[in-house]
Design an enzyme around this catalytic site. Structure first.
Site, PDB file in Angstrom:
ATOM      1  CG  ASN A 210      -0.178  -0.076   2.506  1.00  0.00           C
ATOM      2  OD1 ASN A 210       0.563   0.836   2.841  1.00  0.00           O
ATOM      3  ND2 ASN A 210      -0.330  -1.170   3.245  1.00  0.00           N
ATOM      4  CG  ASP A 306      -5.791  -7.064  13.725  1.00  0.00           C
ATOM      5  OD1 ASP A 306      -4.969  -6.378  14.363  1.00  0.00           O
ATOM      6  OD2 ASP A 306      -6.811  -6.585  13.205  1.00  0.00           O
ATOM      7  CG  PHE A 323      -2.154   5.180  13.557  1.00  0.00           C
ATOM      8  CD1 PHE A 323      -1.492   4.999  14.768  1.00  0.00           C
ATOM      9  CD2 PHE A 323      -1.927   6.350  12.849  1.00  0.00           C
ATOM     10  CE1 PHE A 323      -0.628   5.961  15.260  1.00  0.00           C
ATOM     11  CE2 PHE A 323      -1.054   7.321  13.331  1.00  0.00           C
ATOM     12  CZ  PHE A 323      -0.415   7.125  14.539  1.00  0.00           C
ATOM     13  CE  LYS A 341      -8.102  -3.692  14.451  1.00  0.00           C
ATOM     14  NZ  LYS A 341      -7.105  -3.862  13.402  1.00  0.00           N
TER      15      LYS A 341
HETATM   16  O1  C5P Z   1      -8.389  -2.970  11.060  1.00  0.00           O
HETATM   17  P1  C5P Z   1      -7.450  -1.957  10.513  1.00  0.00           P
HETATM   18  O2  C5P Z   1      -6.366  -2.555   9.664  1.00  0.00           O
HETATM   19  O3  C5P Z   1      -8.100  -0.826   9.788  1.00  0.00           O
HETATM   20  O4  C5P Z   1      -6.795  -1.319  11.818  1.00  0.00           O
HETATM   21  C1  C5P Z   1      -5.732  -0.441  11.758  1.00  0.00           C
HETATM   22  C2  C5P Z   1      -4.864  -0.629  12.948  1.00  0.00           C
HETATM   23  O5  C5P Z   1      -4.612  -2.030  13.133  1.00  0.00           O
HETATM   24  C3  C5P Z   1      -3.510   0.006  12.781  1.00  0.00           C
HETATM   25  O6  C5P Z   1      -3.058   0.425  14.047  1.00  0.00           O
HETATM   26  C4  C5P Z   1      -2.649  -1.137  12.231  1.00  0.00           C
HETATM   27  O7  C5P Z   1      -1.291  -0.981  12.542  1.00  0.00           O
HETATM   28  C5  C5P Z   1      -3.249  -2.342  12.949  1.00  0.00           C
HETATM   29  N1  C5P Z   1      -3.193  -3.616  12.196  1.00  0.00           N
HETATM   30  C6  C5P Z   1      -2.390  -4.632  12.659  1.00  0.00           C
HETATM   31  N2  C5P Z   1      -2.357  -5.834  12.005  1.00  0.00           N
HETATM   32  C7  C5P Z   1      -3.092  -6.026  10.894  1.00  0.00           C
HETATM   33  C8  C5P Z   1      -3.908  -5.006  10.415  1.00  0.00           C
HETATM   34  C9  C5P Z   1      -3.941  -3.790  11.086  1.00  0.00           C
HETATM   35  O8  C5P Z   1      -1.712  -4.452  13.653  1.00  0.00           O
HETATM   36  N3  C5P Z   1      -3.034  -7.203  10.282  1.00  0.00           N
END
Ligand code: C5P
Length: 404
Positions: A210, A306, A323, A341
């Site tokens: 991304n 996640d 974030f 989370k």
């Molecule tokens: O659910 P989403 O990806 O939108 O959430 C964003 C937050 O979750 C950010 O803080 C990002 O660093 C974290 N994140 C993570 N692992 C993932 C996806 C997102 O730690 N696989």
């Protein structure tokens, strides 16, 4: 406290008046020094009126000074009497002079005689800013320990748009304030920060990723280290140099980031997850490059772990900041992430707006707290936003200690 404010020749010179006024309001004595170029844009009288002091306008004592030994060593006296040298706006020319030690006017001579902290807020046309010569000079000045207040992105006086606009006066003053009164409010904390994108391979030569540049996470790491924290920065692939005083671990995939975060989690007291982690990866990675055919190609992608949610499960009394980069329903999404989370704070930003979010030097975010309170922060450099995020984190830490 006493500050020398060096003003060089650029259209942004008028904004230095606001910087001078704001420093004076904070009880800082300001000695303005104007180069010949600066005087083409603003008259010294403006700064004399604002600071209540005669403005130094050249090397050899015109502008009112008499021709005595005292005036010929004035740069030494000014260097000794002041606590900090700030140059705002700084042209490409003054950056080059400082980087290479040229001393052909009062400001550049003073710079060589000055032994205290130096802050530089550049402003110039985008092409001049991006020129390898300017970037190399900035690199020299950063390595020398000077603080560069990065210019913002936007419409410039020359009619073009891009990086080069002088940082906002209030951001410049905040940096100077921090340098004059260094806050060590994160001393004793071990902060784990993630930054950048991740790359998920599709075959040996391709990947999905991304647009995250890592700038927000690197600014957070720099800000936390400056405030006395031990910082571990786990970063995906980005084109940024390691911040000074930070331990950096570079990873590529979401799985590697997960492993690095879990390895450092036990010793961390605060975790800030600014990385834009890929949500999907290809599990059945082919050993060879996928060949082009005329038919449709469908890929099966699996969800990545996640990391934030797992950190939330293992949180204990750590402070966890997530974030939320969204293109719609910003605050609802941020609040949802907070709960799912198990975060203490979510930094929410709309990434659909031009000039902020991904790949830019500026950001505009809202801090969403567990209480439901939403604190909007004005558009500013990512470094300044980083400090404001840590102001809030420091408050939450104090509150947590007090309730223990
Ligand atoms: O659910 P989403 O990806 O939108 O959430 C964003 C937050 O979750 C950010 O803080 C990002 O660093 C974290 N994140 C993570 N692992 C993932 C996806 C997102 O730690 N696989």
């Amino acid at each position: 406290m006493r500050v020398v404010l060096g003003i060089t020749g650029g259209i942004a010179a008028y904004k230095a008046a606001e910087v001078a006024r704001s420093l004076m309001e904070r009880g800082v004595a300001v000695q303005a020094v104007m180069t010949a170029g600066a005087q083409e844009f603003v008259r010294p009288l403006t700064f004399a009126a604002l600071t209540g002091r005669k403005v130094i306008t050249d090397m050899f004592g015109s502008g009112g000074a008499d021709e005595t030994l005292a005036s010929s060593v004035e740069h030494i006296r000014v260097a000794q009497e002041n606590d900090l040298l700030l140059v705002a706006p700084a042209t490409a020319d003054v950056l080059a002079k400082f980087a290479h030690g040229l001393a052909d006017d009062f400001l550049s001579t003073l710079y060589l005689a000055f032994t205290g902290p130096v802050a530089i807020a550049p402003a110039m046309n985008t092409n001049m800013w991006r020129h390898p010569a300017t970037q190399a000079n900035l690199e020299i000045l950063r390595k020398r320990g000077h603080v560069i207040v990065d210019p913002g992105d936007g419409l410039l006086a020359c009619g073009t748009s891009g990086p080069g606009r002088l940082a906002e006066p209030e951001a410049i003053v905040a940096v100077v304030d921090q340098m004059l009164h260094p806050r060590r409010d994160l001393e004793g904390e071990t902060i784990l920060i993630t930054a950048g994108p991740t790359q998920e391979p599709l075959d040996p030569v391709r990947y999905v990723s991304n647009r995250s540049s890592g700038k927000m996470g690197f600014s957070l790491a720099e800000a936390a280290a400056a405030r006395g924290a031990q910082v571990v920065l786990v970063s995906g692939p980005v084109h940024l140099e390691d911040p000074v005083g930070v331990s950096v671990e570079r990873v590529r995939t979401a799985r590697e980031m997960y492993d690095a975060v879990m390895a450092h989690l036990p010793e961390s007291t605060i975790i800030v997850k600014s990385a834009a982690v890929a949500d999907y990866y290809r599990a059945d990675l082919p050993k060879q490059k996928v060949k082009k055919t005329a038919t449709l190609l469908s890929l099966e992608l699996q969800p990545t772990p996640d990391i934030l949610a797992e950190a939330g499960r293992r949180k204990g009394d750590r402070l966890l900041v997530g974030f939320a980069a969204e293109t719609e329903n910003l605050l609802e999404e941020a609040r949802r992430k907070m709960t799912t989370k198990n975060c203490d704070m979510v930094v929410a930003n709309l990434v659909s707006q031009a000039g902020i979010g991904f790949e830019t030097d500026e950001n505009e975010v809202t801090l969403v707290l567990r209480s439901g309170e939403a604190i909007p922060l004005k558009r500013a450099s990512k470094r300044h936003i980083a400090d404001q995020i840590f102001d809030q984190i420091a408050k939450l830490r104090l509150a947590a200690h007090a309730s223990r």
